[in-house]
Design an enzyme around this catalytic site. Structure first.
Site, PDB file in Angstrom:
ATOM      1  N   LYS A  51       1.397  -0.646  -0.036  1.00  0.00           N
ATOM      2  CA  LYS A  51      -0.158   0.022   0.280  1.00  0.00           C
ATOM      3  C   LYS A  51       1.077   1.498   0.175  1.00  0.00           C
ATOM      4  O   LYS A  51       0.558   2.758  -0.893  1.00  0.00           O
ATOM      5  CB  LYS A  51      -0.787  -0.070   0.989  1.00  0.00           C
ATOM      6  CG  LYS A  51      -2.007  -1.181   0.853  1.00  0.00           C
ATOM      7  CD  LYS A  51      -2.967  -0.871   1.421  1.00  0.00           C
ATOM      8  CE  LYS A  51      -3.948  -1.921   2.172  1.00  0.00           C
ATOM      9  NZ  LYS A  51      -4.615  -2.128   2.960  1.00  0.00           N
ATOM     10  N   ASP A  95      -9.686   2.573   2.337  1.00  0.00           N
ATOM     11  CA  ASP A  95     -10.705   2.198   3.933  1.00  0.00           C
ATOM     12  C   ASP A  95     -10.764   3.107   3.779  1.00  0.00           C
ATOM     13  O   ASP A  95     -11.603   2.696   5.838  1.00  0.00           O
ATOM     14  CB  ASP A  95      -8.776   1.545   4.189  1.00  0.00           C
ATOM     15  CG  ASP A  95      -7.747   0.810   3.375  1.00  0.00           C
ATOM     16  OD1 ASP A  95      -9.104  -0.474   3.320  1.00  0.00           O
ATOM     17  OD2 ASP A  95      -6.759   0.799   3.518  1.00  0.00           O
TER      18      ASP A  95
END
Ligand code: ATR
Length: 287
Positions: A68, A104
């Site tokens: 990420k 997220d």
């Protein structure tokens, strides 16, 4: 005019247990979108080659651990929230340019608002305890601060918590907003005065169940029992979804807390990815 099949996938390592291919492929089929979603389980030594040579051949990817942060340098533009969080979990290829997003934090806040009925939809002024200071915690702390929730981070390694606190403290103050954020060592949770650890929301983001097993303790004994008399019901959210009811959630539920399970966040963040990939709202059955 012929249009070629759209190509998506998840970039992670390991990626074999990901639920995303099943979710996305079923949704593409149902909505009659000519697209496929594959697993790109890329070993760390092949990551750079993949990012440079393969990524642009795809229309979009979901990005998971451990990439990420590493993916950022290979992208052309990073959306503001993802840049501030310092992590990208969604890449969109728009006419050959690669855009990075973070869904997220959106998935987390949406799940909290949808499921924590005792909190109402306005979270401003509430207090949250976040257990952990890793990648997942960063997105969650950012989402909470953006909603004007004050945050206490408790982490095994205080330095990691302080890094998160300093980053976001600086960022929010640059915007003229004060970020109410404190951090302590996880040990202090057991030693400290209970009053210091009263809160409206408790979020478990660590990998404790994976690293120390399901017998591990992450909150002090009888913490929930002692907080039973709080004005509002304590909301306890564990972002881990294997097992669905973690030992923490079990104890919280037995003591009358409102619990939120981790798969809801996974689905909500994937629904946001679906929107970025296709421009369409994810259908109800996706959730
Ligand atoms: P993720 O991206 O899933 O958040 P990560 O960045 O590796 O993963 O972060 C893992 C988090 O779980 C960290 O906060 C870690 O604490 P440290 O910063 O002290 O390493 C925490 N963690 C992992 N195992 C733990 C355990 N057994 N007890 C408490 N915290 C644990």
């Amino acid at each position: 005019m012929t249009t070629s099949r759209l190509k998506y996938g998840i970039l992670a390592h390991p990626a074999v247990h990901s639920l995303s291919p099943a979710m996305f492929n079923a949704t593409f089929k149902k909505l009659k979108i000519d697209a496929s979603y594959k697993v790109f389980d890329i070993e760390p030594e092949n990551f750079e080659k993949f990012a440079k040579e393969e990524l642009r051949k795809l229309n979009g990817v979901s990005v998971s651990l451990p990439y990420k942060e590493k993916i950022i340098e290979f992208l052309d533009e990073i959306e503001e929230d993802a840049r501030k969080i310092g992590a990208v979990n969604t890449v969109l290829n728009k006419d050959g340019r690669l855009f990075g997003f973070n869904t997220d934090f959106l998935g987390f806040i949406k799940t909290l608002k949808e499921n924590a009925s005792s909190l109402g939809s306005n979270l401003k002024g509430k207090k949250a305890i976040v257990l952990g200071a890793g990648g997942a915690a960063r997105a969650i702390v950012y989402g909470l601060l953006k909603e004007r929730v004050s945050v206490v981070i408790l982490n095994r390694n205080l330095k990691n918590a302080e890094r998160v606190s300093e980053d976001f403290g600086k960022q929010f103050s640059k915007e003229g907003l004060s970020a109410k954020i404190l951090c302590f060592e996880l040990e202090k949770f057991t030693e400290g005065k209970l009053k210091d650890f009263e809160c409206d929301i408790l979020v478990q983001t660590t990998s404790v169940w994976l690293t120390s097993g399901l017998d591990a303790k992450i909150v002090p004994d009888s913490y929930f029992k002692k907080l039973k008399n709080l004005k509002n019901k304590l909301v306890v959210f564990d972002i881990v979804y294997k097992p669905l009811i973690t030992p923490l959630l079990k104890e919280a539920e037995e003591n009358g807390c409102q619990i939120i399970t981790g798969e809801k966040m996974l689905l909500n963040q994937a629904a946001e990815q679906f929107k970025i990939f296709t421009g369409k709202k994810a259908p109800k059955f996706f959730l």
